[in-house]
Design a protein around this motif. Structure first.
Motif, PDB file in Angstrom:
ATOM      1  N   ASN A   1       6.145  -4.378 -12.623  1.00 54.94           N
ATOM      2  CA  ASN A   1       6.492  -5.639 -11.987  1.00 54.94           C
ATOM      3  C   ASN A   1       7.852  -6.062 -12.508  1.00 54.94           C
ATOM      4  O   ASN A   1       7.957  -6.379 -13.680  1.00 54.94           O
ATOM      5  CB  ASN A   1       5.447  -6.699 -12.292  1.00 54.94           C
ATOM      6  CG  ASN A   1       5.643  -7.954 -11.472  1.00 54.94           C
ATOM      7  OD1 ASN A   1       6.465  -7.995 -10.568  1.00 54.94           O
ATOM      8  ND2 ASN A   1       4.888  -8.984 -11.798  1.00 54.94           N
TER       9      ASN A   1
ATOM     10  N   VAL B   1       8.285  -4.042  -8.701  1.00 51.47           N
ATOM     11  CA  VAL B   1       8.055  -2.688  -8.199  1.00 51.47           C
ATOM     12  C   VAL B   1       9.315  -2.187  -7.504  1.00 51.47           C
ATOM     13  O   VAL B   1       9.941  -2.924  -6.748  1.00 51.47           O
ATOM     14  CB  VAL B   1       6.882  -2.684  -7.190  1.00 51.47           C
ATOM     15  CG1 VAL B   1       6.675  -1.293  -6.633  1.00 51.47           C
ATOM     16  CG2 VAL B   1       5.622  -3.209  -7.834  1.00 51.47           C
TER      17      VAL B   1
ATOM     18  N   LEU C   1       3.609   1.045  -6.511  1.00 53.21           N
ATOM     19  CA  LEU C   1       2.789   0.065  -7.218  1.00 53.21           C
ATOM     20  C   LEU C   1       1.518   0.767  -7.666  1.00 53.21           C
ATOM     21  O   LEU C   1       0.830   1.394  -6.854  1.00 53.21           O
ATOM     22  CB  LEU C   1       2.439  -1.111  -6.298  1.00 53.21           C
ATOM     23  CG  LEU C   1       1.414  -2.114  -6.841  1.00 53.21           C
ATOM     24  CD1 LEU C   1       1.954  -2.820  -8.083  1.00 53.21           C
ATOM     25  CD2 LEU C   1       1.027  -3.116  -5.763  1.00 53.21           C
TER      26      LEU C   1
ATOM     27  N   GLU D   1      -2.270   4.297  -6.061  1.00 51.92           N
ATOM     28  CA  GLU D   1      -0.820   4.213  -5.966  1.00 51.92           C
ATOM     29  C   GLU D   1      -0.460   3.820  -4.546  1.00 51.92           C
ATOM     30  O   GLU D   1      -0.945   4.435  -3.596  1.00 51.92           O
ATOM     31  CB  GLU D   1      -0.162   5.553  -6.292  1.00 51.92           C
ATOM     32  CG  GLU D   1      -0.290   5.970  -7.725  1.00 51.92           C
ATOM     33  CD  GLU D   1       0.445   7.270  -8.015  1.00 51.92           C
ATOM     34  OE1 GLU D   1       0.885   7.950  -7.054  1.00 51.92           O
ATOM     35  OE2 GLU D   1       0.583   7.607  -9.190  1.00 51.92           O
TER      36      GLU D   1
END
Length: 74
Positions: A13, A15, A19, A51
């Motif tokens: 974070n 991204v 993610l 993912e």
């Protein structure tokens, strides 16, 4: 029912392209929404480690909704 936050991990974070989402239960669906509430991406899955490729989304702030068989978290 909500997720147990200590068992939920999401990174990085911010991204750049991928993610990563990890949870103690199997995640069945990940939905990504823009700030206007429009769903811009959905991934159906059946895994504890997911993912999501977000490289095709414009830079900005997004909201994520995660679902398991019995729980949902926005």
């Amino acid at each position: 029912m909500l997720f147990v936050k200590d068992e939920l991990k999401y990174y990085p974070n911010p991204v750049v392209d991928i993610l990563n989402v990890n949870y103690s239960d199997r995640i069945t669906q990940v939905e990504i929404f823009d700030l206007l509430g429009k769903r811009v991406k959905v991934k159906n899955t059946d895994d504890k480690d997911v993912e999501i490729d977000v490289s095709d989304l414009a830079s900005g702030t997004y909201m994520v909704q995660l679902k398991t068989e019995t729980k949902s978290q926005f």
